[in-house]
Structures are given as structure tokens and as C-alpha cells.
Design an enzyme around this catalytic site. Structure first.
Site, PDB file in Angstrom:
ATOM      1  N   HIS A 132     -11.041 -39.309 -21.321  1.00 21.88           N
ATOM      2  CA  HIS A 132     -11.429 -39.222 -22.733  1.00 21.88           C
ATOM      3  C   HIS A 132     -12.383 -40.326 -23.179  1.00 21.88           C
ATOM      4  O   HIS A 132     -13.036 -40.186 -24.220  1.00 21.88           O
ATOM      5  CB  HIS A 132     -10.192 -39.262 -23.630  1.00 21.88           C
ATOM      6  CG  HIS A 132      -9.298 -38.072 -23.512  1.00 21.88           C
ATOM      7  ND1 HIS A 132      -9.761 -36.782 -23.639  1.00 21.88           N
ATOM      8  CD2 HIS A 132      -7.960 -37.978 -23.266  1.00 21.88           C
ATOM      9  CE1 HIS A 132      -8.742 -35.945 -23.479  1.00 21.88           C
ATOM     10  NE2 HIS A 132      -7.651 -36.640 -23.243  1.00 21.88           N
ATOM     11  N   ALA A 133     -12.437 -41.437 -22.454  1.00 20.41           N
ATOM     12  CA  ALA A 133     -13.281 -42.551 -22.894  1.00 20.41           C
ATOM     13  C   ALA A 133     -14.735 -42.107 -23.004  1.00 20.41           C
ATOM     14  O   ALA A 133     -15.274 -41.455 -22.115  1.00 20.41           O
ATOM     15  CB  ALA A 133     -13.148 -43.720 -21.929  1.00 20.41           C
TER      16      ALA A 133
END
Length: 392
Positions: A132-133
Site C-alpha cells: 500500500h505504501a
């Protein structure tokens, strides 16, 4: 090329710890490695610790100002800058955050480099898969996007086609965003529908940037409640055909265990046995469609930290090592004692949920236009297959 797989492991990755109240409990990593050892799989692989990702490597994906913000919050969590997604409920700042996040990223990057050099055909980093980063912000329990960094490093080394397959219950949004405009990377994500789950992206119509990138992003948005048969049907209706067409030089897969019916943060109803079947399928697809069978398998989400995650990722290690664990095997009592000592939970007795072998129906057997799962698969095929010259 070595016949032994690599298992990327450094005990220090268990320092990726957002605190006692956070669902991403690092005990899941320690228990997975403990179960790997209990089955003797650490002797069937080469256990390797890579160096942390350095500044130049992190810049392959992440903005310099974001890395600086992570460093600052790591040195003094009280200074965490919310504008970078740091210090939030999902991503609390903690001392040493930069160092351990860079270490996890380094394991995935080091594995990718080893595969490209021909040191091994398969590598596993179950501490990775932090998908998700974003380039400029933390998101969804993820500080640095190790999957994107590994792929970017492969491109830097000269790879022209890298495929990324993500079967976490959450959309692999950070990896998709990193390569949205890059036709050298094919991203495929199977996840719970964005209507019902974070990060509310991953619609079938998201197919890559217009122009050269169009058709390089593939999203299968599954209805909440999807179980083994539907999950496997969707995977096999989409992934094999795309990989056969793309012919990647490296396959990177993310195996978040949070699709499981017992996971507290999502709404699919998948068993451990179906997760194992998809792991086997990814292994087979690597040998069938990837140059030299190069396969980098990552962990990801998974918040049933005793009952599910260690078993799922131990199966993954065994498959990558060509030493698969028998689903019917009784889990060594030494590991169950360890799990109880660490968590107060005794843990499961066997390496199966009792659904092995898993039964599924192939897409070539026909589809039901009134079925919600088949509607999801059709939406994906109709959105992206024609863009790649394939029949929907």
C-alpha cells in the site's frame, strides 16, 4: 542457476511493530519462521539476510522528501508528519521505523537481484509484500513499498517484462500506482470489492494509463463472502492467460493471508487450502511462462496471526523450496508450545482447514451471467483482455 530457493530472513524484521494495539502484530513473522524451522524447511533453502535498502534504492520508488519524513519520525516519533501518512491510526510512528522498513525492503530487493543474477530460481520474503505504501506517503500499515522497489530494481538491471500478481484481500494499490504508466510491468490484483474494503480502489476499469500503459493494470474485484471455489475460479479465469501472453522475465507475487475466512479485517471466506492451491499455481505458472522460472514470493496482510498466517506462509516456503508440506501433516508440538508461550493461543493442529483438495470449476466450463462472482470476472476480462489482444 542454483536449484535451491532463497528464504530472506533477518530476525530484526520483527521490529516492524506499530504497537500492542495494532493488528499487524510482528509475532506473525516470528511464528512463521518458527514453523518453517519446525518442518525443517530452513535446511531445504538457503536462508539469506540482505542489507537494508539504501537511499538510492528507496528513491527508485519513493520521493526524497517522504524518505526524509520517515527518517525524522523514526528518530523522534512525536514529530511524525501527518501529511505523509505518518502518525496515523493505520501507520503510527515508532522509533526505528525507517531502519526496519528499509531492512524489509532490502530483503525483497536483494532477492530480486539474486534472481536476476541467476543465483536461484525462487525466493521468498514473507516479511515483505507491503503493497500500500505510495511514492510520497505511508498507507495501510505500509511504510516502504518493498514489492515496488524490487520490481523497480529489476527494471534498473535491465528487465523488460515483470509481472506482479497480488492475491491479498486488499487491492495492491501502491504497486499499481508505481507502474501505472509503465508497460514493462503487468500488475494483476485479485481483492475484495472496493465498495466494501480499503483502499476503495481496484475497480476493473482501472487498466493503466492511456497510451503505452493501457492494459498493464488488471483488477478483479470480488464480492464480499467469496469462498474457495469462487476465489480459485477467478484466479484461474484471469491470471494464467495473461501471464502466458505477457511472458514475464520475472514473476513477483504477493500472498497476503487476509483472504482467510477467520481474518478479522476483511470479508472473504477463503480457506488455508485454497491459499495453498494458489501458491502452487503461482509456482507452476513461473515454471511454465517465466524465463528460468524466476519467482519472487512475498507475504503481505494477514491478521489471524496464530491460526492462519504461519501455516499459509510456511506452505509458501515449502512450495518455493520444492519441498511442499503435506496439508494433512500434524503440526509439531514444539511449535504449538512456542505459539502458546508467545501469544497464549495453542494454535492449529494440522496444516489444513480440512478442505484439501479444493474443488473448483474452470472458466472454460461456461459462466453464469447472473452470478456475482462470474460478473466480476467478466468485468475484468471485458475491461482489459481486448487491450492486450485477447478474447474477453
Amino acid at each position: 542457476m542454483s536449484g535451491r530457493a532463497l528464504l530472506m530472513w533477518d530476525e530484526a524484521v520483527t521490529g516492524y511493530d506499530f504497537g500492542s494495539e495494532h493488528p499487524m502484530d510482528p509475532v506473525r513473522l516470528a511464528l512463521t519462521m518458527g514453523l518453517v524451522r519446525a518442518y525443517g524447511l530452513d535446511r531445504a533453502v538457503d536462508v539469506v539476510a540482505a542489507k537494508p535498502a539504501g537511499a538510492s534504492t528507496l528513491r527508485l520508488v519513493h520521493r526524497e522528501d517522504y524518505v526524509a519524513a520517515v527518517r525524522a519520525a523514526s528518530a523522534d516519533p512525536r514529530t511524525a508528519d501527518l501529511s505523509y501518512g505518518l502518525g496515523t491510526v493505520d501507520d503510527p510512528a515508532f522509533a526505528g521505523m525507517h531502519e526496519v522498513s528499509a531492512l524489509i525492503a532490502g530483503q525483497s530487493v536483494g532477492a530480486a537481484e539474486a534472481l536476476w543474477r541467476g543465483d536461484a530460481a525462487h525466493a521468498v520474503n514473507f516479511a515483505g509484500g507491503l503493497h500500500h505504501a505510495m511514492p510520497g506517503s505511508a498507507s495501510g500499515f505500509c511504510i516502504y513499498n518493498d514489492a515496488s522497489l524490487a520490481i523497480a530494481r529489476l527494471l534498473e538491471l535491465g528487465a523488460e517484462r515483470v509481472a506482479y500478481v497480488d492475491v491479498d484481500v486488499h487491492h495492491g494499490d501502491g504497486v499499481q500506482a508505481a507502474f501505472w504508466e509503465d508497460p514493462r510491468v503487468l500488475t494483476i490484483s485479485l481483492h475484495e470489492h472496493p465498495r466494501t474494503l480499503f483502499p476503495q480502489t481496484g475497480w476493473p476499469e482501472e487498466t493503466g494509463a492511456s497510451g503505452a500503459g493501457e492494459g498493464s493494470a488488471v483488477n478483479v474485484a470480488l464480492p464480499a463472502g467469496t469462498g474457495d471455489a469462487g476465489w480459485l475460479r477467478a484466479f484461474h479465469a484471469v491470471v494464467p492467460e495473461l501471464l502466458a501472453d505477457f511472458r514475464p522475465q520475472v514473476l513477483v507475487t504477493q500472498h497476503g493471508a487476509d483472504t482467510h475466512v477467520e481474518d478479522p479485517l476483511a470479508h472473504l471466506a477463503v480457506s488455508l487450502d485454497a491459499q495453498r492451491e494458489v501458491q502452487e499455481a503461482c509456482h507452476e505458472l513461473a515454471h511454465a511462462h517465466v524465463d528460468g522460472g524466476r519467482w519472487l514470493a512475498l507475504g503481505g496482510g494477514g491478521y489471524a496471526v496464530v491460526d492462519v498466517v504461519p501455516r499459509s506462509w510456511t506452505h509458501l516456503v515449502g512450495i518455493a523450496a520444492h519441498a511442499p508440506v503435506d496439508p494433512e501433516s500434524v503440526i509439531p508440538s514444539s511449535w504449538r508450545d512456542e505459539a502458546y508461550a508467545r501469544t497464549g493461543q495453542r494454535g492449529p493442529a494440522r496444516m489444513t482447514d480440512g478442505r484439501w483438495p479444493v474443488v473448483r470449476r474452470g472458466w472454460d466450463e461456461g459462466y453464469d451471467p447472473a452470478d456475482r462472482l462470474d460478473q466480476a470476472v467478466l468485468a475484468t476480462r471485458r475491461s482489459v483482455f481486448p487491450l492486450r489482444g485477447l478474447l474477453a
